[in-house]
Design a protein around this motif. Structure first.
Motif, PDB file in Angstrom:
ATOM      1  N   ARG A 117     -10.310   6.973  -0.200  1.00  0.00           N
ATOM      2  CA  ARG A 117      -8.914   6.944   0.123  1.00  0.00           C
ATOM      3  C   ARG A 117      -8.623   8.387   0.700  1.00  0.00           C
ATOM      4  O   ARG A 117      -7.235   8.252   1.381  1.00  0.00           O
ATOM      5  N   ASP A 145     -14.258  10.663  -1.695  1.00  0.00           N
ATOM      6  CA  ASP A 145     -13.143   9.333  -1.934  1.00  0.00           C
ATOM      7  C   ASP A 145     -12.843   8.857  -0.658  1.00  0.00           C
ATOM      8  O   ASP A 145     -12.260   9.358   0.317  1.00  0.00           O
ATOM      9  N   ASP A 148      -4.920  10.815  -8.503  1.00  0.00           N
ATOM     10  CA  ASP A 148      -4.953  10.144  -9.817  1.00  0.00           C
ATOM     11  C   ASP A 148      -3.779   9.101  -9.917  1.00  0.00           C
ATOM     12  O   ASP A 148      -4.036   8.452 -10.862  1.00  0.00           O
ATOM     13  N   GLN A 149      -3.112   9.241  -9.139  1.00  0.00           N
ATOM     14  CA  GLN A 149      -1.896   8.314  -9.209  1.00  0.00           C
ATOM     15  C   GLN A 149      -1.987   7.040  -8.311  1.00  0.00           C
ATOM     16  O   GLN A 149      -1.107   6.065  -8.247  1.00  0.00           O
ATOM     17  N   LEU A 150      -3.174   7.138  -7.244  1.00  0.00           N
ATOM     18  CA  LEU A 150      -3.169   6.141  -6.073  1.00  0.00           C
ATOM     19  C   LEU A 150      -4.057   4.930  -6.816  1.00  0.00           C
ATOM     20  O   LEU A 150      -4.977   5.218  -7.321  1.00  0.00           O
ATOM     21  N   SER A 151      -3.908   3.925  -6.231  1.00  0.00           N
ATOM     22  CA  SER A 151      -4.751   2.797  -6.620  1.00  0.00           C
ATOM     23  C   SER A 151      -5.977   2.726  -5.675  1.00  0.00           C
ATOM     24  O   SER A 151      -5.733   3.350  -4.594  1.00  0.00           O
ATOM     25  N   ALA A 152      -6.703   1.837  -5.712  1.00  0.00           N
ATOM     26  CA  ALA A 152      -8.079   1.651  -4.936  1.00  0.00           C
ATOM     27  C   ALA A 152      -7.744   1.512  -3.417  1.00  0.00           C
ATOM     28  O   ALA A 152      -8.311   1.897  -2.582  1.00  0.00           O
ATOM     29  N   ASN A 153      -6.601   0.759  -3.179  1.00  0.00           N
ATOM     30  CA  ASN A 153      -6.124   0.393  -2.131  1.00  0.00           C
ATOM     31  C   ASN A 153      -5.300   1.410  -1.245  1.00  0.00           C
ATOM     32  O   ASN A 153      -4.832   1.108  -0.068  1.00  0.00           O
ATOM     33  N   ASP A 154      -4.663   2.441  -1.847  1.00  0.00           N
ATOM     34  CA  ASP A 154      -3.707   3.283  -1.143  1.00  0.00           C
ATOM     35  C   ASP A 154      -4.567   4.349  -0.656  1.00  0.00           C
ATOM     36  O   ASP A 154      -5.837   4.293  -0.604  1.00  0.00           O
ATOM     37  N   LYS A 166       4.611   6.149  -9.117  1.00  0.00           N
ATOM     38  CA  LYS A 166       4.859   4.734 -10.025  1.00  0.00           C
ATOM     39  C   LYS A 166       6.672   5.062 -10.122  1.00  0.00           C
ATOM     40  O   LYS A 166       7.258   3.668  -9.891  1.00  0.00           O
ATOM     41  N   ILE A 178       0.734  -1.157   0.166  1.00  0.00           N
ATOM     42  CA  ILE A 178      -0.138   0.050   0.040  1.00  0.00           C
ATOM     43  C   ILE A 178       0.811   1.107  -0.055  1.00  0.00           C
ATOM     44  O   ILE A 178       2.117   1.382   0.758  1.00  0.00           O
ATOM     45  N   ASN A 223       2.277  13.073 -13.118  1.00  0.00           N
ATOM     46  CA  ASN A 223       1.490  11.778 -13.028  1.00  0.00           C
ATOM     47  C   ASN A 223       2.292  10.510 -12.716  1.00  0.00           C
ATOM     48  O   ASN A 223       1.873   9.400 -12.840  1.00  0.00           O
TER      49      ASN A 223
END
Length: 240
Positions: free
Chosen positions: A56, A54, A26-32, A99, A3, A95
């Motif tokens: 998150r 959100d 915009d850069q985070l996954s659903a679990n972050d 990553k 995470i 962006n």
């Protein structure tokens, strides 16, 4: 599951907070997660963050020491991620920042990317913080003149045990994290601009404000405060 936690300290940041939060989300996954520690904002900062609707975004009120150091310490107490990033409320992240830095955090304990320095309207003041500050690793180098910038930093969660709690009266969290990284961990300076650091009249720090001069004794006092905290840190590390 790995995470990513982004820890952002806020205080009356309504003018810029939407752009910064969006550039991160915009850069985070659903679990972050984007963990926000707010220092008692009286403007629309919290409402803007809540309007993202959100899950998150996790907002916590800072009930401890006021100011950026205490505010970040409060936020870091809530992070759950394997990789932790620090964020100012008024910057903008490119962006690919998370990553690219996460890929390097699989090899290093702390990664610092470069950033451009911009004004209110995102006009470039300095194209590279690294060039301006002559950034790089090394304890003596950074103890003399800190080149670690918090908003450009990501680190592994294992560092939290050494970083926190921040020593009393520490001048800034960037300097302390940099000292800890250089002494006990494996840092890496990524020579790539991955964010825009906005300078304006209400910034919490004066890193690029040539009108504000730090006196010789202020500089000495910063290093004395950090130096006094080091013996406790060495004892902690030796006892592990």
């Amino acid at each position: 599951m790995e995470i990513v936690s982004v820890c952002m300290a806020t205080y009356n940041g309504e003018k810029y907070i939407y752009q910064q939060a969006k550039s991160i989300l915009d850069q985070l996954s659903a679990n972050d997660e984007l963990v926000v520690s707010d220092d008692g904002s009286t403007d629309g900062t919290i409402k803007i963050l809540e309007a993202f609707n959100d899950s998150r975004v996790k907002i916590h009120k800072n009930e401890g020491l006021k100011g950026p150091v205490g505010n970040f310490q409060n936020g870091l107490a809530y992070v759950k991620g394997s990789y932790i990033f620090l964020a100012d409320q008024d910057d903008i992240w490119l962006n690919t920042k998370i990553k690219k830095m996460v890929a390097l955090l699989k090899q290093y304990d702390v990664v610092i990317c470069d950033c451009s320095i911009v004004d209110d309207d995102l006009n470039i003041i300095k194209p590279s913080y690294f060039q301006h500050a002559k950034s790089g690793k090394g304890f003596l180098k950074n103890f003399k003149r800190n080149t670690y910038m918090g908003n450009c930093m990501g680190f592994r969660k294992e560092m939290l045990g050494s970083i926190l709690p921040f020593p009393p009266a520490i001048p800034n969290h960037d300097l302390w994290i940099g000292v800890v990284a250089d002494l006990f961990y494996k840092p890496h300076f990524l020579n790539e601009v991955l964010g825009m650091h906005r300078r304006h009249q209400t910034n919490a720090s004066n890193t690029f404000d040539v009108k504000i001069k730090t006196s010789f004794w202020q500089k000495v006092n910063k290093r004395v405060l950090v130096g006094r905290a080091l013996p406790r840190l060495f004892i902690k590390k030796l006892s592990v």
